[in-house]
Design a protein around this motif. Structure first.
Motif, PDB file in Angstrom:
ATOM      1  N   MET A  96      -6.545   8.713  -3.932  1.00  0.00           N
ATOM      2  CA  MET A  96      -5.857   7.419  -3.915  1.00  0.00           C
ATOM      3  C   MET A  96      -5.344   6.979  -2.548  1.00  0.00           C
ATOM      4  O   MET A  96      -4.744   5.917  -2.440  1.00  0.00           O
ATOM      5  N   PHE A  97      -5.575   7.791  -1.488  1.00  0.00           N
ATOM      6  CA  PHE A  97      -4.909   7.507  -0.223  1.00  0.00           C
ATOM      7  C   PHE A  97      -5.822   7.592   1.001  1.00  0.00           C
ATOM      8  O   PHE A  97      -6.763   8.375   1.031  1.00  0.00           O
ATOM      9  N   VAL A  98      -5.479   6.781   2.008  1.00  0.00           N
ATOM     10  CA  VAL A  98      -6.043   6.924   3.358  1.00  0.00           C
ATOM     11  C   VAL A  98      -4.871   7.140   4.308  1.00  0.00           C
ATOM     12  O   VAL A  98      -3.841   6.468   4.200  1.00  0.00           O
ATOM     13  N   TRP A  99      -5.071   8.021   5.230  1.00  0.00           N
ATOM     14  CA  TRP A  99      -4.033   8.409   6.184  1.00  0.00           C
ATOM     15  C   TRP A  99      -4.435   7.865   7.547  1.00  0.00           C
ATOM     16  O   TRP A  99      -5.596   8.012   7.936  1.00  0.00           O
ATOM     17  N   LEU A 144      -1.654   4.950   3.358  1.00  0.00           N
ATOM     18  CA  LEU A 144      -2.017   3.717   2.656  1.00  0.00           C
ATOM     19  C   LEU A 144      -2.601   4.073   1.291  1.00  0.00           C
ATOM     20  O   LEU A 144      -3.463   4.955   1.193  1.00  0.00           O
ATOM     21  N   ASN A 145      -2.140   3.389   0.254  1.00  0.00           N
ATOM     22  CA  ASN A 145      -2.683   3.581  -1.088  1.00  0.00           C
ATOM     23  C   ASN A 145      -3.611   2.408  -1.418  1.00  0.00           C
ATOM     24  O   ASN A 145      -3.295   1.263  -1.123  1.00  0.00           O
ATOM     25  N   PHE A 146      -4.768   2.722  -2.024  1.00  0.00           N
ATOM     26  CA  PHE A 146      -5.718   1.635  -2.320  1.00  0.00           C
ATOM     27  C   PHE A 146      -5.913   1.397  -3.811  1.00  0.00           C
ATOM     28  O   PHE A 146      -6.718   0.559  -4.204  1.00  0.00           O
ATOM     29  N   THR A 147      -5.174   2.110  -4.677  1.00  0.00           N
ATOM     30  CA  THR A 147      -5.509   2.002  -6.104  1.00  0.00           C
ATOM     31  C   THR A 147      -4.676   0.968  -6.857  1.00  0.00           C
ATOM     32  O   THR A 147      -4.958   0.680  -8.011  1.00  0.00           O
ATOM     33  N   ASN A 148      -3.657   0.438  -6.204  1.00  0.00           N
ATOM     34  CA  ASN A 148      -2.743  -0.454  -6.924  1.00  0.00           C
ATOM     35  C   ASN A 148      -2.840  -1.896  -6.416  1.00  0.00           C
ATOM     36  O   ASN A 148      -1.979  -2.711  -6.680  1.00  0.00           O
ATOM     37  N   SER A 149      -3.908  -2.200  -5.645  1.00  0.00           N
ATOM     38  CA  SER A 149      -4.110  -3.561  -5.129  1.00  0.00           C
ATOM     39  C   SER A 149      -5.526  -3.999  -5.474  1.00  0.00           C
ATOM     40  O   SER A 149      -6.429  -3.164  -5.585  1.00  0.00           O
ATOM     41  N   SER A 150      -5.696  -5.336  -5.594  1.00  0.00           N
ATOM     42  CA  SER A 150      -7.041  -5.871  -5.855  1.00  0.00           C
ATOM     43  C   SER A 150      -7.852  -5.847  -4.559  1.00  0.00           C
ATOM     44  O   SER A 150      -7.298  -5.676  -3.470  1.00  0.00           O
ATOM     45  N   LEU A 151      -9.152  -6.072  -4.676  1.00  0.00           N
ATOM     46  CA  LEU A 151     -10.015  -6.084  -3.477  1.00  0.00           C
ATOM     47  C   LEU A 151      -9.557  -7.170  -2.509  1.00  0.00           C
ATOM     48  O   LEU A 151      -9.542  -6.962  -1.286  1.00  0.00           O
ATOM     49  N   PHE A 180       0.853  -1.193   0.000  1.00  0.00           N
ATOM     50  CA  PHE A 180       0.000   0.000   0.000  1.00  0.00           C
ATOM     51  C   PHE A 180       0.888   1.242   0.000  1.00  0.00           C
ATOM     52  O   PHE A 180       0.470   2.322   0.379  1.00  0.00           O
ATOM     53  N   ALA A 181       2.167   1.029  -0.368  1.00  0.00           N
ATOM     54  CA  ALA A 181       3.151   2.105  -0.213  1.00  0.00           C
ATOM     55  C   ALA A 181       3.155   3.081  -1.394  1.00  0.00           C
ATOM     56  O   ALA A 181       3.216   4.291  -1.198  1.00  0.00           O
ATOM     57  N   GLY A 182       3.102   2.585  -2.601  1.00  0.00           N
ATOM     58  CA  GLY A 182       3.264   3.481  -3.749  1.00  0.00           C
ATOM     59  C   GLY A 182       2.052   4.359  -3.975  1.00  0.00           C
ATOM     60  O   GLY A 182       1.101   4.360  -3.190  1.00  0.00           O
ATOM     61  N   GLY A 183       2.103   5.103  -5.052  1.00  0.00           N
ATOM     62  CA  GLY A 183       0.939   5.913  -5.413  1.00  0.00           C
ATOM     63  C   GLY A 183       0.607   5.648  -6.865  1.00  0.00           C
ATOM     64  O   GLY A 183       0.313   6.558  -7.618  1.00  0.00           O
ATOM     65  N   LEU A 184       0.695   4.368  -7.247  1.00  0.00           N
ATOM     66  CA  LEU A 184       0.506   4.049  -8.669  1.00  0.00           C
ATOM     67  C   LEU A 184      -0.970   3.855  -8.996  1.00  0.00           C
ATOM     68  O   LEU A 184      -1.690   3.224  -8.238  1.00  0.00           O
ATOM     69  N   PRO A 185      -1.402   4.355 -10.148  1.00  0.00           N
ATOM     70  CA  PRO A 185      -2.760   4.055 -10.608  1.00  0.00           C
ATOM     71  C   PRO A 185      -2.891   2.568 -10.925  1.00  0.00           C
ATOM     72  O   PRO A 185      -1.881   1.881 -11.111  1.00  0.00           O
ATOM     73  N   ALA A 186      -4.129   2.090 -11.032  1.00  0.00           N
ATOM     74  CA  ALA A 186      -4.371   0.694 -11.387  1.00  0.00           C
ATOM     75  C   ALA A 186      -3.997   0.467 -12.846  1.00  0.00           C
ATOM     76  O   ALA A 186      -4.629   1.049 -13.734  1.00  0.00           O
ATOM     77  N   PRO A 187      -2.991  -0.371 -13.130  1.00  0.00           N
ATOM     78  CA  PRO A 187      -2.545  -0.508 -14.530  1.00  0.00           C
ATOM     79  C   PRO A 187      -3.582  -1.183 -15.416  1.00  0.00           C
ATOM     80  O   PRO A 187      -3.622  -0.929 -16.622  1.00  0.00           O
ATOM     81  N   GLU A 188      -4.434  -2.025 -14.816  1.00  0.00           N
ATOM     82  CA  GLU A 188      -5.429  -2.721 -15.650  1.00  0.00           C
ATOM     83  C   GLU A 188      -6.477  -1.743 -16.199  1.00  0.00           C
ATOM     84  O   GLU A 188      -7.261  -2.103 -17.067  1.00  0.00           O
ATOM     85  N   LEU A 189      -6.480  -0.508 -15.677  1.00  0.00           N
ATOM     86  CA  LEU A 189      -7.445   0.470 -16.181  1.00  0.00           C
ATOM     87  C   LEU A 189      -6.860   1.374 -17.280  1.00  0.00           C
ATOM     88  O   LEU A 189      -7.560   2.216 -17.824  1.00  0.00           O
TER      89      LEU A 189
END
Ligand code: PMP
Length: 380
Positions: free
Chosen positions: A311-314, A355-362, A21-30
């Motif tokens: 993209m983030f929760v603190w 925490l980043n939530f955009t680069n991991s699956s549910l 949950f570290a990076g700030g990458l967008p979801a690549p599948e999108l």
């Protein structure tokens, strides 16, 4: 200058067993591979050699005109003369540092603030005056005290779905902040890469809109299309754009000729406006999976403000717990985050993390938060 802690953490988290949950990458599948490929081909076929030639520093006019129309749908009124296209908004931060800052100038920032802005301004030997924030944004009495005391060169804010805190400055707080900026003739830089990714709640007007174009506004295609194309834009009064053009000429001559055209053809076909809701809906689901898992697995003494987009929760751990000390344990448990202290230019924030939530699956989000909950519970 120092290496970015986040980029260093990203190296560790490349391990396949780690849920990051570290990076700030967008979801690549999108990423819209087919539509963007078609736009690239159309750019070359339609424009021929011009698509591969040197071009104007100010940017490709048809893209700027398209952007003016697109921004108007978000309540942002501007003209091509008040716009400069940049190599990502990170370059805009660097160029703004170049034209505004002398060594030891102070920059007013939120506490926490975007690490990349600190890195950009550090190159010009800036110092920081940071005002604390609550769930409605920057605390204004603190900000005013700082302005009176150190007379910052400008304020740098990420008012919407802030990186790192996810917090959005309320409409009322924005108006009061702009009043303060006007009172002290303080230039304001509004960095807005995330504002187009709202998944709940009502849109809040930008500072640029509220100030009728008297502030400086930055955004980027990184989160709504692709970060790899490195294309962003600055909106500002014409005299500031002229200064930025000089700085950009010295830095890299011009924005990327081909990609500006590809983005133009992509946008003109209606893909940008059609694709943003797809991204937003996917991020809404991921954010809600993360918040649900946090409620279920995190000890009740850990606090957070649910973001309405971005993209983030603190997270704030109870005082005395250090997210940096717990990082090693988290990685051993197979999960990673960014320690909050790196976003505090003047120290502090040891008990916070991003925490980043955009680069991991549910599934990864649920599993990763469960692992993290265990680490925090044991530490407590
Ligand atoms: N500003 C903020 C607040 C960001 O979070 C980012 C990306 N992480 C940037 C600027 C830079 O974005 P880019 O250069 O990709 O447009």
């Amino acid at each position: 200058m120092q290496r970015s802690t986040i980029r260093e953490i990203l190296k560790i988290t490349k391990r396949p067993d780690i849920i990051s949950f570290a990076g700030g990458l967008p979801a690549p599948e999108l990423f819209p591979l087919t539509n963007f490929q078609n736009a690239l081909i159309e750019a070359i076929q339609t424009e021929g050699p011009a698509a591969l030639q040197y071009d104007l520093t100010e940017g490709y006019l048809p893209l700027k005109e398209f952007l003016c129309g697109w921004l108007a749908t978000y309540g942002i009124t501007t003209t091509p003369e008040e716009m400069l296209l940049t190599n990502g908004s990170q370059q805009a931060l660097d160029l703004l540092g170049k034209i505004f800052l002398n060594p030891n100038d102070r920059v007013l920032v939120g506490d926490p603030t975007y690490l990349g802005a600190i890195q950009a301004f550090n190159a010009y030997e800036a110092r920081y005056a940071s005002a604390p924030m609550d769930s409605a944004g920057l605390l204004l009495p603190e900000a005013e005290r700082i302005i009176k005391k150190v007379r910052p060169k400008f304020a740098y804010l990420v008012p919407t779905f802030q990186n790192p805190s996810g917090i959005t400055m309320t409409h009322a707080r924005r108006q009061a902040f702009l009043k303060l900026a006007t009172k002290y003739a303080l230039p304001v830089i509004e960095d807005d890469p995330y504002g187009y990714l709202r998944f709940t709640g009502d849109r809040v007007p930008s500072l640029y809109t509220l100030s009728k174009g008297r502030t400086i506004y930055l955004s980027t295609f990184s989160k709504i299309l692709s970060p790899g194309i490195r294309l962003g834009f600055v909106l500002a009064q014409k005299n500031i754009i002229q200064e930025l053009v000089l700085a950009k000429q010295a830095a890299d001559l011009q924005p990327n000729t081909l990609l500006q055209r590809a983005v133009y053809y992509y946008g003109r076909a209606g893909h940008l406006e059609a694709h943003i809701p797809v991204i937003t809906e996917s991020y809404r689901k991921r954010a809600s999976a993360m918040l649900d898992a946090m409620k279920q697995y995190f000890p009740s003494t850990i606090q957070w403000v649910p973001p309405e987009g971005g993209m983030f929760v603190w997270c704030r751990l109870p005082k005395g717990l250090s997210s940096a000390k717990l990082f090693k344990k988290a990685v051993e448990a197979g999960v990673a985050y960014v320690t909050g202290s790196v976003f505090h230019p003047n120290g502090g924030g040891d008990n916070t993390l991003r925490l980043n939530f955009t680069n991991s699956s549910l599934e990864q989000i649920k599993e990763g938060i469960q692992r993290l909950g265990k680490v925090f519970s044991e530490a407590l």
